[in-house]
Design a protein around this motif. Structure first.
Motif, PDB file in Angstrom:
ATOM      1  N   PRO A 200     111.091  83.412 -27.138  1.00 16.18           N
ATOM      2  CA  PRO A 200     110.383  84.418 -27.332  1.00 16.18           C
ATOM      3  C   PRO A 200     110.907  85.734 -26.219  1.00 16.18           C
ATOM      4  N   VAL A 201     110.684  86.929 -26.556  1.00 16.99           N
ATOM      5  CA  VAL A 201     111.352  88.136 -25.529  1.00 16.99           C
ATOM      6  C   VAL A 201     110.427  87.939 -24.238  1.00 16.99           C
ATOM      7  N   PHE A 202     109.214  88.114 -24.551  1.00 18.03           N
ATOM      8  CA  PHE A 202     108.057  87.566 -23.531  1.00 18.03           C
ATOM      9  C   PHE A 202     107.471  86.509 -23.424  1.00 18.03           C
ATOM     10  N   ASP A 203     107.481  85.442 -22.530  1.00 18.18           N
ATOM     11  CA  ASP A 203     107.107  84.162 -22.375  1.00 18.18           C
ATOM     12  C   ASP A 203     106.114  83.897 -21.364  1.00 18.18           C
ATOM     13  N   ALA A 204     104.829  84.106 -21.744  1.00 25.22           N
ATOM     14  CA  ALA A 204     103.763  83.575 -20.701  1.00 25.22           C
ATOM     15  C   ALA A 204     103.428  82.462 -20.990  1.00 25.22           C
ATOM     16  N   SER A 205     103.954  81.351 -20.231  1.00 24.12           N
ATOM     17  CA  SER A 205     103.693  80.071 -20.355  1.00 24.12           C
ATOM     18  C   SER A 205     103.916  79.590 -18.883  1.00 24.12           C
ATOM     19  N   PRO A 206     103.013  78.618 -18.558  1.00 22.06           N
ATOM     20  CA  PRO A 206     103.362  77.826 -17.282  1.00 22.06           C
ATOM     21  C   PRO A 206     104.475  76.894 -17.416  1.00 22.06           C
ATOM     22  N   LYS A 207     104.912  76.169 -16.019  1.00 19.72           N
ATOM     23  CA  LYS A 207     106.145  75.531 -16.151  1.00 19.72           C
ATOM     24  C   LYS A 207     106.225  74.274 -17.075  1.00 19.72           C
ATOM     25  N   GLN A 208     104.925  73.579 -16.936  1.00 15.46           N
ATOM     26  CA  GLN A 208     104.668  72.453 -17.780  1.00 15.46           C
ATOM     27  C   GLN A 208     104.472  73.011 -19.168  1.00 15.46           C
ATOM     28  N   PRO A 209     104.678  72.062 -20.027  1.00 14.65           N
ATOM     29  CA  PRO A 209     104.537  72.342 -21.652  1.00 14.65           C
ATOM     30  C   PRO A 209     103.020  72.435 -21.814  1.00 14.65           C
ATOM     31  N   PRO A 210     102.468  73.220 -22.759  1.00 15.57           N
ATOM     32  CA  PRO A 210     101.204  73.027 -23.311  1.00 15.57           C
ATOM     33  C   PRO A 210     100.759  71.822 -23.921  1.00 15.57           C
ATOM     34  N   PRO A 211      99.511  71.409 -23.874  1.00 21.68           N
ATOM     35  CA  PRO A 211      99.166  70.349 -24.571  1.00 21.68           C
ATOM     36  C   PRO A 211      99.585  70.390 -26.050  1.00 21.68           C
ATOM     37  N   ALA A 212      99.578  69.272 -26.581  1.00 18.53           N
ATOM     38  CA  ALA A 212      99.766  69.134 -28.181  1.00 18.53           C
ATOM     39  C   ALA A 212      98.298  69.369 -28.936  1.00 18.53           C
ATOM     40  N   GLU A 213      98.444  69.960 -29.960  1.00 21.11           N
ATOM     41  CA  GLU A 213      97.277  70.463 -30.875  1.00 21.11           C
ATOM     42  C   GLU A 213      97.048  69.114 -31.624  1.00 21.11           C
ATOM     43  N   ASN A 214      95.485  68.954 -31.598  1.00 17.43           N
ATOM     44  CA  ASN A 214      95.092  67.549 -32.470  1.00 17.43           C
ATOM     45  C   ASN A 214      94.762  68.237 -33.857  1.00 17.43           C
ATOM     46  N   THR A 215      95.419  67.911 -34.590  1.00 15.59           N
ATOM     47  CA  THR A 215      95.232  68.640 -36.105  1.00 15.59           C
ATOM     48  C   THR A 215      95.201  67.466 -37.164  1.00 15.59           C
ATOM     49  N   GLU A 216      94.768  66.254 -36.638  1.00 13.44           N
ATOM     50  CA  GLU A 216      94.750  65.095 -37.602  1.00 13.44           C
ATOM     51  C   GLU A 216      93.274  64.633 -37.918  1.00 13.44           C
ATOM     52  N   SER A 217      92.436  64.569 -36.855  1.00 13.34           N
ATOM     53  CA  SER A 217      91.157  64.288 -37.115  1.00 13.34           C
ATOM     54  C   SER A 217      90.295  65.352 -37.574  1.00 13.34           C
ATOM     55  N   PHE A 218      89.176  64.987 -38.396  1.00 11.02           N
ATOM     56  CA  PHE A 218      88.188  65.842 -39.010  1.00 11.02           C
ATOM     57  C   PHE A 218      87.013  65.497 -38.893  1.00 11.02           C
ATOM     58  N   VAL A 219      86.058  66.228 -38.333  1.00  5.88           N
ATOM     59  CA  VAL A 219      84.482  65.745 -38.257  1.00  5.88           C
ATOM     60  C   VAL A 219      83.873  66.993 -38.721  1.00  5.88           C
ATOM     61  N   ASP A 220      83.000  66.697 -39.798  1.00  4.87           N
ATOM     62  CA  ASP A 220      82.299  67.805 -40.732  1.00  4.87           C
ATOM     63  C   ASP A 220      80.862  68.045 -39.925  1.00  4.87           C
ATOM     64  N   ASP A 221      80.127  67.079 -39.625  1.00  2.29           N
ATOM     65  CA  ASP A 221      78.918  67.500 -39.049  1.00  2.29           C
ATOM     66  C   ASP A 221      78.842  67.385 -37.447  1.00  2.29           C
ATOM     67  N   VAL A 222      79.364  68.528 -36.661  1.00  6.43           N
ATOM     68  CA  VAL A 222      79.419  68.569 -35.393  1.00  6.43           C
ATOM     69  C   VAL A 222      78.577  69.761 -35.100  1.00  6.43           C
ATOM     70  N   SER A 257     104.981  84.994 -26.548  1.00  2.00           N
ATOM     71  CA  SER A 257     104.374  83.642 -26.529  1.00  2.00           C
ATOM     72  C   SER A 257     103.301  83.618 -25.605  1.00  2.00           C
ATOM     73  N   LEU A 258     101.933  82.990 -25.681  1.00  2.00           N
ATOM     74  CA  LEU A 258     101.103  83.076 -24.765  1.00  2.00           C
ATOM     75  C   LEU A 258     100.722  81.318 -24.712  1.00  2.00           C
ATOM     76  N   SER A 259     100.943  80.772 -23.442  1.00  2.30           N
ATOM     77  CA  SER A 259     100.183  79.290 -23.409  1.00  2.30           C
ATOM     78  C   SER A 259      99.346  79.339 -21.951  1.00  2.30           C
ATOM     79  N   ASN A 260      98.334  78.676 -22.023  1.00  2.52           N
ATOM     80  CA  ASN A 260      97.321  78.585 -20.926  1.00  2.52           C
ATOM     81  C   ASN A 260      97.099  80.178 -20.536  1.00  2.52           C
ATOM     82  N   ALA A 261      96.779  80.778 -21.460  1.00  2.10           N
ATOM     83  CA  ALA A 261      96.400  82.276 -21.063  1.00  2.10           C
ATOM     84  C   ALA A 261      94.986  82.620 -21.485  1.00  2.10           C
TER      85      ALA A 261
END
Length: 539
Positions: A200-222, A257-261
């Motif tokens: 990215p031209v502008f990178d707003a992110s901390p030194k540590q990488p952002p946590p991975a996104e959970n896209t596998e589980s699905f709960v309908d009634d929450v 790019s925005l992380s932990n923002a």
């Protein structure tokens, strides 16, 4: 008598001193207002605070000597340029600090690489790098003002980085320093030909990488109370503003790019020539507000012969509770890719790659962990539509769909719940395209709950709804109304209501015999001439 004589001599000496001083003054000139190289020449051009700051700098130059006055007997007045008062506040000032790119060097014509100069400007604005003092000398390690902290200890830096309308070239991503209450504004930033691909031209992110996104589980009634937002202690940025900025990614990578923002504001920003993503809001970010902005891979006004080859995504919203308002997205494969929850899209105009070329205006990915709650209102889908995977609490209303653009509900695990598609306008080319379509190549929707598709205005396309009315007239003992052309889901009528009006004076017994296969069958015990009216609902 002797004392009077001495006093008289002292008086004469003082008079001579005054006369000599006045005579010396005739050989001295003071630069006047309007002299470009004169500190005095800049008084009166700005606010009271600016003028007071300039007066202080001018006074300091007089105390040093030789910088504010020029003798007639010396060389020409312009032989040595006079330093202008710096535009930055003193480090000790409790007021908000504004730092100008011209004080940090760089090439405002965009020819030479200015990466390090821009980085120094942002570090100063964030209170983490040297900055000019009142005489324009870089000093200090960047302690920043004492303004307390924002959420979870994010420091309140209260600094502004101003590019002053210049065009600057960068050869690597510009790192936005962690902190809060920082404004980056007023300029054009271009990626060089050797800019790292994908960055990215502008990178707003901390030194540590952002946590991975959970896209596998699905709960309908929450329950809403169970839905998790980002941990407040994870934020490294808060209230960072990008304002009046044009970003040219030069087909090398992304724009911002925005992380932990948290609470990022992107206002009046134009991102062009991105190869990946124009603005990327990672899952660890929340409350990003993007408004009055334009994003496109190839600047055009439509009818681009390269449309079939458009790639990339204009805006990726993987974070939570974000808002897009009055944004134009063009010339990319996907306009907005949404995988986070609690997002609002209002006044979004998508005329990126058309559906017939494989493009999507707004793509809502399957909500993980039972999340969803996205709203699309008052938007304009221009020859490109909306795709929603297993949608959960999705609201689409008061939007205009042009050029056979439609809403597709895509089955991933067969769940669709809490969906409202109401009060929209659809316009097409009389090809029979349904305004709402089911994509069930991964399996049919088998868990359908609270889905309302109704009250849409349709012209040149095929009406689809979950609520329908119909009538049939005939003679006999059986009357059938077929709602398949209108109803969205196959073989699903959960509620039906009918009226039978007999025209030959008979008074027969009648009954609702069947609602199978989206057909309503009403039967009488004797043959009659009658009209049957029915209302059905798929909820």
């Amino acid at each position: 008598m002797e004392a009077r004589k001495k006093a008289h001599q002292v008086t004469i000496i003082w008079k001579l001193v005054v006369i000599m001083a006045l005579a010396a003054f005739n050989f001295i000139s003071v630069p006047v207002m309007g002299d470009d190289d004169s500190p005095v020449g800049h008084f009166g051009r700005g606010s009271h605070e600016d003028n007071m700051r300039k007066m202080q700098a001018f006074k300091a130059s007089l105390m040093r000597g030789g910088h504010g006055f020029v003798s007639h007997s010396s060389a020409a007045p312009h032989s040595q340029p006079q330093p202008r008062p710096p535009k930055a506040w003193r480090r000790s000032s409790p007021a908000a600090r504004v730092y100008y790119m011209s004080d940090f060097g760089g090439d405002p014509t965009g020819v030479m690489d200015s990466t390090e100069h821009i980085q120094a400007l942002l570090l100063a604005a964030a209170g983490q790098g040297p900055s000019p003092d009142a005489q324009g000398v870089m000093s200090g390690a960047g302690s920043g003002p004492s303004e307390g902290s924002l959420t979870a200890g994010v420091p309140n830096q209260a600094g502004t980085a101003d590019f002053e309308g210049g065009t600057y070239k960068v050869s690597k991503p510009v790192q936005v320093p962690p902190g809060g209450n920082i404004v980056i504004k007023d300029g054009t930033i271009q990626a060089s030909n050797d800019f790292p691909e994908g960055g990215p031209v502008f990178d707003a992110s901390p030194k540590q990488p952002p946590p991975a996104e959970n896209t596998e589980s699905f709960v309908d009634d929450v329950e809403p109370a169970q839905l998790s937002d980002p941990d407040p202690s994870s934020f490294s940025f808060e209230y960072v503003t990008f304002q009046n900025i044009m970003i040219d990614s030069n087909h090398r990578g992304a724009g911002i790019s925005l992380s932990n923002a948290l609470r990022t504001s992107i206002e009046n920003v134009y991102v062009a020539h991105f190869s990946t993503t124009g603005i990327n809001v990672h899952p660890s970010s929340s409350e990003t507000y993007i408004s009055n902005s334009f994003l496109g891979q190839h600047p055009n006004a439509g009818r681009d012969p390269r449309e079939g080859n458009f790639t990339g995504t204009a805006i990726n919203l993987s974070g939570t509770n974000n808002a897009l308002t009055d944004v134009v997205l063009f010339a990319s494969a996907v306009g907005v890719d949404v995988s986070g929850h609690g997002n609002t899209l209002s006044g979004v105009h998508c005329y990126n790659k058309a559906t017939r070329f494989g493009g999507t205006g707004i793509y809502l990915r399957k909500p993980g962990l039972g999340l969803g709650r996205n709203r699309i209102i008052n938007s304009y889908l221009d020859y490109t539509g909306i795709v929603a995977e297993d949608p959960l609490q999705l609201h689409i209303s008061n939007s205009f769909f042009r050029g056979d653009a439609f809403v597709a509900l895509k089955s991933i695990k067969g769940v669709v719940s809490g969906v409202n598609i109401v009060d929209n306008t659809f316009s097409g080319s009389n090809k029979g395209t349904g305004i709402v379509q089911l994509q069930q190549s991964n399996g049919p929707f088998n868990k359908i709950n609270q889905v309302v598709v109704d009250r849409n205005s349709v012209r040149g396309m095929s009406m689809k709804a979950t609520v329908a009315n119909g009538a049939v007239q005939g003679n006999g003992t059986s009357f059938t109304l077929d709602f398949n052309p209108v109803l969205l889901f196959p073989n699903r009528i959960t509620h039906a209501q009918y009226s039978l009006i007999v025209t030959n004076g008979a008074f027969p017994n009648h009954v609702l015999r069947s609602v199978c296969n989206n057909r309503v069958v009403v039967a009488t015990n004797v043959p009659v001439s009658a009209t049957v009216f029915a209302t059905v609902d798929q909820n």
